[in-house]
Design a protein around this motif. Structure first.
Motif, PDB file in Angstrom:
ATOM      1  N   CYS A 257       0.843  -1.248  -0.042  1.00  0.00           N
ATOM      2  CA  CYS A 257      -0.096  -0.014   0.179  1.00  0.00           C
ATOM      3  C   CYS A 257       1.123   1.430  -0.029  1.00  0.00           C
ATOM      4  CB  CYS A 257      -0.814   0.027   1.138  1.00  0.00           C
ATOM      5  SG  CYS A 257      -2.224  -1.119   1.089  1.00  0.00           S
ATOM      6  N   LEU A 258       2.014   1.459   0.683  1.00  0.00           N
ATOM      7  CA  LEU A 258       2.944   2.416   0.790  1.00  0.00           C
ATOM      8  C   LEU A 258       3.670   2.536  -0.425  1.00  0.00           C
ATOM      9  CD1 LEU A 258       4.958   2.623   3.947  1.00  0.00           C
ATOM     10  CD2 LEU A 258       2.990   4.064   3.602  1.00  0.00           C
ATOM     11  N   ALA A 259       3.946   1.579  -1.209  1.00  0.00           N
ATOM     12  CA  ALA A 259       4.588   1.696  -2.469  1.00  0.00           C
ATOM     13  C   ALA A 259       3.612   2.228  -3.463  1.00  0.00           C
ATOM     14  CB  ALA A 259       5.148   0.381  -2.674  1.00  0.00           C
ATOM     15  N   ALA A 260       2.656   1.957  -3.337  1.00  0.00           N
ATOM     16  CA  ALA A 260       1.486   2.221  -4.332  1.00  0.00           C
ATOM     17  C   ALA A 260       1.008   3.841  -4.285  1.00  0.00           C
ATOM     18  CB  ALA A 260       0.305   1.502  -4.286  1.00  0.00           C
ATOM     19  N   GLN A 261       1.434   4.442  -3.307  1.00  0.00           N
ATOM     20  CA  GLN A 261       1.241   5.937  -2.861  1.00  0.00           C
ATOM     21  C   GLN A 261       2.233   6.624  -3.967  1.00  0.00           C
ATOM     22  OE1 GLN A 261      -1.295   6.940  -0.910  1.00  0.00           O
ATOM     23  NE2 GLN A 261      -1.372   4.709  -0.945  1.00  0.00           N
ATOM     24  N   ASN A 262       3.329   6.266  -4.583  1.00  0.00           N
ATOM     25  CA  ASN A 262       3.989   7.026  -5.368  1.00  0.00           C
ATOM     26  C   ASN A 262       4.236   8.351  -5.146  1.00  0.00           C
ATOM     27  OD1 ASN A 262       4.254   4.852  -7.621  1.00  0.00           O
ATOM     28  ND2 ASN A 262       1.943   5.297  -7.960  1.00  0.00           N
ATOM     29  N   ILE A 263       4.921   8.339  -3.698  1.00  0.00           N
ATOM     30  CA  ILE A 263       5.496   9.615  -3.277  1.00  0.00           C
ATOM     31  C   ILE A 263       6.757   9.463  -3.108  1.00  0.00           C
ATOM     32  CG2 ILE A 263       5.333  11.399  -1.363  1.00  0.00           C
ATOM     33  CD1 ILE A 263       2.507  10.488  -0.930  1.00  0.00           C
ATOM     34  N   ASP A 264       7.672  10.176  -4.028  1.00  0.00           N
ATOM     35  CA  ASP A 264       9.167   9.826  -3.766  1.00  0.00           C
ATOM     36  C   ASP A 264       9.731  10.532  -2.591  1.00  0.00           C
ATOM     37  OD1 ASP A 264       9.301   8.756  -6.277  1.00  0.00           O
ATOM     38  OD2 ASP A 264       9.507  10.330  -7.298  1.00  0.00           O
ATOM     39  N   ASN A 265       8.884  11.556  -2.326  1.00  0.00           N
ATOM     40  CA  ASN A 265       9.778  12.328  -1.099  1.00  0.00           C
ATOM     41  C   ASN A 265       8.937  12.027   0.401  1.00  0.00           C
ATOM     42  OD1 ASN A 265      11.210  13.929   0.522  1.00  0.00           O
ATOM     43  ND2 ASN A 265      10.548  15.933  -0.317  1.00  0.00           N
ATOM     44  N   MET A 266       8.902  10.518   0.651  1.00  0.00           N
ATOM     45  CA  MET A 266       8.223  10.155   1.766  1.00  0.00           C
ATOM     46  C   MET A 266       8.990   9.412   2.899  1.00  0.00           C
ATOM     47  SD  MET A 266       4.951   7.433   1.736  1.00  0.00           S
ATOM     48  CE  MET A 266       5.699   6.094   0.950  1.00  0.00           C
ATOM     49  N   GLU A 267       8.953   9.937   4.058  1.00  0.00           N
ATOM     50  CA  GLU A 267       9.699   9.301   4.961  1.00  0.00           C
ATOM     51  C   GLU A 267       9.075   8.024   6.050  1.00  0.00           C
ATOM     52  OE1 GLU A 267      12.409  11.275   8.342  1.00  0.00           O
ATOM     53  OE2 GLU A 267      10.503  11.674   8.841  1.00  0.00           O
ATOM     54  N   VAL A 268       9.577   6.862   5.757  1.00  0.00           N
ATOM     55  CA  VAL A 268       8.747   5.882   6.561  1.00  0.00           C
ATOM     56  C   VAL A 268       9.464   5.351   7.619  1.00  0.00           C
ATOM     57  CG1 VAL A 268       8.026   3.264   6.485  1.00  0.00           C
ATOM     58  CG2 VAL A 268       8.047   4.683   4.196  1.00  0.00           C
ATOM     59  N   ILE A 269       8.688   5.485   8.751  1.00  0.00           N
ATOM     60  CA  ILE A 269       9.140   5.279  10.121  1.00  0.00           C
ATOM     61  C   ILE A 269       8.486   4.163  10.647  1.00  0.00           C
ATOM     62  CG2 ILE A 269       9.533   6.169  12.443  1.00  0.00           C
ATOM     63  CD1 ILE A 269       9.294   8.961  11.231  1.00  0.00           C
ATOM     64  N   MET A 270       9.115   2.868  11.011  1.00  0.00           N
ATOM     65  CA  MET A 270       8.579   1.812  11.550  1.00  0.00           C
ATOM     66  C   MET A 270       8.973   1.400  13.018  1.00  0.00           C
ATOM     67  SD  MET A 270       6.981   0.787   8.692  1.00  0.00           S
ATOM     68  CE  MET A 270       6.407  -0.861   9.415  1.00  0.00           C
ATOM     69  N   VAL A 271       7.928   1.241  13.783  1.00  0.00           N
ATOM     70  CA  VAL A 271       8.471   1.212  15.353  1.00  0.00           C
ATOM     71  C   VAL A 271       8.048  -0.262  15.623  1.00  0.00           C
ATOM     72  CG1 VAL A 271       8.379   2.076  17.659  1.00  0.00           C
ATOM     73  CG2 VAL A 271       8.085   3.714  15.518  1.00  0.00           C
TER      74      VAL A 271
END
Length: 333
Positions: free
Chosen positions: A28-42
Motif C-alpha cells: 500500500c505504501l509503495a502504491a502511493q507513488n510519493i518519492d519524498n516520503m519518510e517511512v518510520i517503522m516502530v
C-alpha cells in the motif's frame, strides 16, 4: 531543517506481531507513488517474524527508519516515531488496514494547496470473510466534502452528524502544528484517538474533509479490539473510558471559547459514559461489578457524565440507570 529539504510526508507505523499484514501494508505504501516520503517503522516488541519482513522491504524505501523497543503499546510507539519524524505532514496508519493508491497524494495536494493543519478523508469498514457488507465509515448523507473550515467548525459538523469516528488513520497532520502544540499520544490508553482528535480539532485553524473513500478499516478476528470480553477485560475497558472522560473534560476546560459553540463536546462525554454503563451491565461477577462501579462513583465519573448530559432524553436514560448502579454497590461481601 529547511522546508524544501524536508520529506513531504512522514508515515509513522507501530508494529506488534504484524507478520500477517506487513507485506500488504508495504505494498500500500509503495502504491502511493510519493518519492519524498519518510517511512518510520516502530517495532513495539514483536515476538514473531515482523522484523525480518520490515528488513526485507528496507531497500524499497530509501532512508526507512526502523526503531526497536520493548512492548509498550501503540501510543508510546507512535510517540517514538513522532519524535524522530522530519516530514512536513504526518500520518499514522494501522498496519492491518488497506489504504488505496493515491490516498496520500490527494490528501497532500489538498494540504499543501490550502496550508491545512489537518486534512481528512472517508473510508470503509471491511469485514473478514465478508461476514457483513462493506459500508462507509462516515455515511455520505451525513458528512460531505467541505471547503476549508476551522477545526472547531469541522468538529461541530462531525459530532453533530452522530456518525463521526475519532481516528488518526484517516488524517494527515501538519507537523509544525503538532509540534507547536506539543501534542502526543496518551501512553497506555486504548481508544486514545478520542481525546487526541478532539483536542487537535479544537486547536486547528485550517481543516478540510473529502468524502473520497481511500481507507479500508479491516475488522478481523486477530484484532485485539474484536476478541470476546471477560469481566477482567470489561473492567480494563471501563477504566480506559473513565480516563478518556477525564481527559475530554480537561480538554473542554482548555478550550472554553470553542466548546461553548459545540454542545456535542458535552454530548460525547455523556455518550461515552453510557458506554461505560453498558460495560457494567455485561459483567457476570457481582463482586467485580461492585468494585468497578464503586470506583466509577469515587472517581467522580458519574458526576462528570451527569454534568455534561444535555436534554431531557439523555438525562432520563442516565437517571433510570442510577438506582441499578447504586444497588450493585450494595452486594454483600
Amino acid at each position: 531543517m529547511p522546508q524544501n529539504s524536508r520529506p513531504l510526508l512522514s508515515v509513522v507505523a507501530a508494529v506488534y506481531n504484524g507478520e500477517l499484514f506487513l507485506a500488504k501494508f508495504f505494498a500500500c505504501l509503495a502504491a502511493q507513488n510519493i518519492d519524498n516520503m519518510e517511512v518510520i517503522m516502530v517495532n513495539d516488541g514483536s515476538t514473531d517474524g515482523s522484523m525480518a519482513i520490515i528488513e526485507a522491504w528496507r531497500s524499497k524505501f530509501p532512508g526507512m527508519k526502523i526503531i526497536e523497543q520493548e512492548n509498550q503499546g501503540v501510543s508510546i510507539a507512535r510517540n517514538t516515531g513522532l519524535a524522530v519524524a522530519t516530514g512536513q505532514y504526518l500520518s499514522f496508519p494501522d498496519i492491518d488496514d488497506d489504504f488505496k493508491p493515491g490516498m496520500y497524494r490527494h490528501l497532500l495536494d489538498l494540504a499543501l494547496k490550502n496550508n491545512l493543519d489537518v486534512v481528512t478523508c472517508n473510508g470503509n469498514y471491511v469485514y473478514e470473510s465478508n461476514k457483513k457488507p462493506t459500508r462507509p465509515i462516515f455515511p455520505q448523507d451525513k458528512l460531505q466534502s467541505t471547503d476549508v473550515l476551522s477545526g472547531p467548525q469541522w468538529l461541530k459538523r462531525a459530532l453533530d452528524s452522530r456518525k463521526f469516528l475519532h481516528v488518526t488513520w484517516l488524517n494527515l497532520y501538519r507537523h509544525d502544528f503538532i509540534r507547536e502544540h506539543g501534542f502526543t499520544f496518551e501512553p497506555g490508553l486504548r481508544h486514545q484517538d478520542i481525546p487526541w482528535t478532539t483536542e487537535i480539532l479544537l486547536a486547528a485553524e485550517r481543516v478540510q474533509y473529502t468524502d473520497e473513500q481511500y481507507y479500508d478499516y479491516y475488522i478481523h478476528s486477530a484484532s485485539v479490539s474484536h476478541k470476546p470480553d471477560t469481566d477482567d477485560t470489561l473492567i480494563r475497558s471501563a477504566r480506559h473510558y473513565m480516563k478518556i472522560l477525564e481527559m475530554l473534560d480537561a480538554i473542554n476546560q482548555r478550550y472554553p471559547d470553542a466548546v461553548k459553540n459545540i454542545p456535542a463536546c458535552n454530548w460525547q462525554i455523556a455518550k461515552e459514559g453510557l458506554g461505560i454503563l453498558h460495560t457494567f451491565n455485561n459483567m457476570k461477577d457481582p463482586h467485580k461489578k461492585k468494585m468497578i462501579i464503586q470506583e466509577f462513583f469515587d472517581r467522580g465519573i458519574w458526576r462528570l457524565i451527569w454534568k455534561n448530559a444535555r436534554g431531557f432524553r439523555l438525562r432520563w436514560r442516565l437517571g433510570r440507570r442510577y438506582l441499578k448502579l447504586k444497588k450493585a454497590t450494595r452486594v454483600p461481601g
